[in-house]
Write an enzyme that holds these catalytic residues in place. Sequence first.
Site, short mmCIF file in Angstrom:
data_model
loop_
_atom_site.label_atom_id
_atom_site.label_comp_id
_atom_site.label_asym_id
_atom_site.label_seq_id
_atom_site.Cartn_x
_atom_site.Cartn_y
_atom_site.Cartn_z
N ASP A 1 5.92 -3.65 30.50
CA ASP A 1 5.74 -4.06 29.11
C ASP A 1 5.05 -5.41 28.98
O ASP A 1 5.19 -6.09 27.97
CB ASP A 1 7.08 -4.08 28.37
CG ASP A 1 6.92 -4.23 26.86
OD1 ASP A 1 5.91 -3.74 26.34
OD2 ASP A 1 7.78 -4.84 26.22
N ASP B 1 4.14 3.69 30.77
CA ASP B 1 3.38 2.49 30.37
C ASP B 1 2.74 1.75 31.53
O ASP B 1 1.98 0.81 31.29
CB ASP B 1 4.25 1.49 29.60
CG ASP B 1 4.72 2.01 28.27
OD1 ASP B 1 4.18 3.01 27.81
OD2 ASP B 1 5.64 1.40 27.69
N ASP C 1 15.40 3.61 17.91
CA ASP C 1 14.41 2.60 18.27
C ASP C 1 14.85 1.21 17.82
O ASP C 1 14.21 0.22 18.15
CB ASP C 1 13.06 2.92 17.63
CG ASP C 1 12.47 4.22 18.13
OD1 ASP C 1 12.59 4.51 19.33
OD2 ASP C 1 11.87 4.96 17.31
#
Length: 386
Positions: A177, A215, A367
């Site tokens: 991230d 990611d 989330d």
Amino acid sequence: MVAAASVVVAVGTATGMLSALDDRHASDEAKPEVSSSPYLAPLPAVPTPSASPSPSASASPTRGNPKKTPGPTPTPTKQEKTQRTQKGENGEMGPTAFVSAHLYRHPESQVLDWVRANSGDPRRAVIESRIADQPAAVWFADYSPSTITARVRAVTSGGATQGRVPVLVAYAIPGRDCGGASQGGAPDLDAYDAWIDAFAAGLGSGEAVVILEPDSIAQAECLSSGRRSRRFASLARAGRVLKAADAKVRVYYDAGHSGWNAAAKQASWLRQAGAASAASSDGVFSNVSNFHRTADEIAYDREVLDALGGPASLGAVIDTSRNGNGPPADGAWCDPPGRKIGRAPTLNTGESRIDAYLWVKLPGESDGCQGSPGTFSPSYAYDLAR
């Protein structure tokens, strides 16, 4: 703006994810425990014209400066396995079908805990039948090297006992991230390589799917070219190690999603990370924790695979857990209203080069807007499922 397909906050572990046992007391044979899942925040479904990372993502992508710069990653000590392929009627090599036609549902997850504890809730039947009864991925997002082998083994042995295919998510790459909300993972690439070795030791000899580092490739823009190259070398090694450990494991690499990087750019990075090699890869995954429609992901994944090259056996798996209504028009990503669960998880998609539809992000795990990040929200789950 968050520039990632999924972000994990250190509030716990992931979808059905096995938490770290206390390294001071737990042996490698300890029984794993399950804790809350992480916060998975997708890139806004309507992307900005520029794919450049946000200012926050440009910060140093590690939790701290590593004590040394990792050198070239070593090769696996085990002999690398050859990819399993079969010849079709036209003579073209293609992927071998899974022997088992069924995915494994791990018996520990937040939604199952809620169902067991709320027999009188009027929402229970819908949540149980449409979400809790579905197989979902098991995440390993904590860096706990002394227990990872036993925790992976607990999942793979459970799948083998039932003759079903477990889906495991390896999520411990350093600097994940880009130093944002999901920062964490292994302290450096040498430690990550060792963690992958221990992860692989728990795979056993049965069928399994490994979603390798969401990611880690699509969000590599924030890394310098040198750091990116070292990360990609480590990911290529990870795939080789996993496939050398278990001839029946399938390893899929991060393709982001159809609203993120252009297919040619993503394929170029994937190639550098080993995704075009049969020794390390079975293909790519997309749409983790996002909302893009399955048809859009199928088209995008095929475009990525075409640009990637490699053997014809390479395929794609798509996260369909929350894409039933597609992405919200306003680009909202945090528990946006009006979303629905997508296609049920299956290993039989009926689509060429699409190996599976999977629920990598478990519907109902917030989330951060319908509940604390990563926690199960029955109201959100019910809205998605009904």
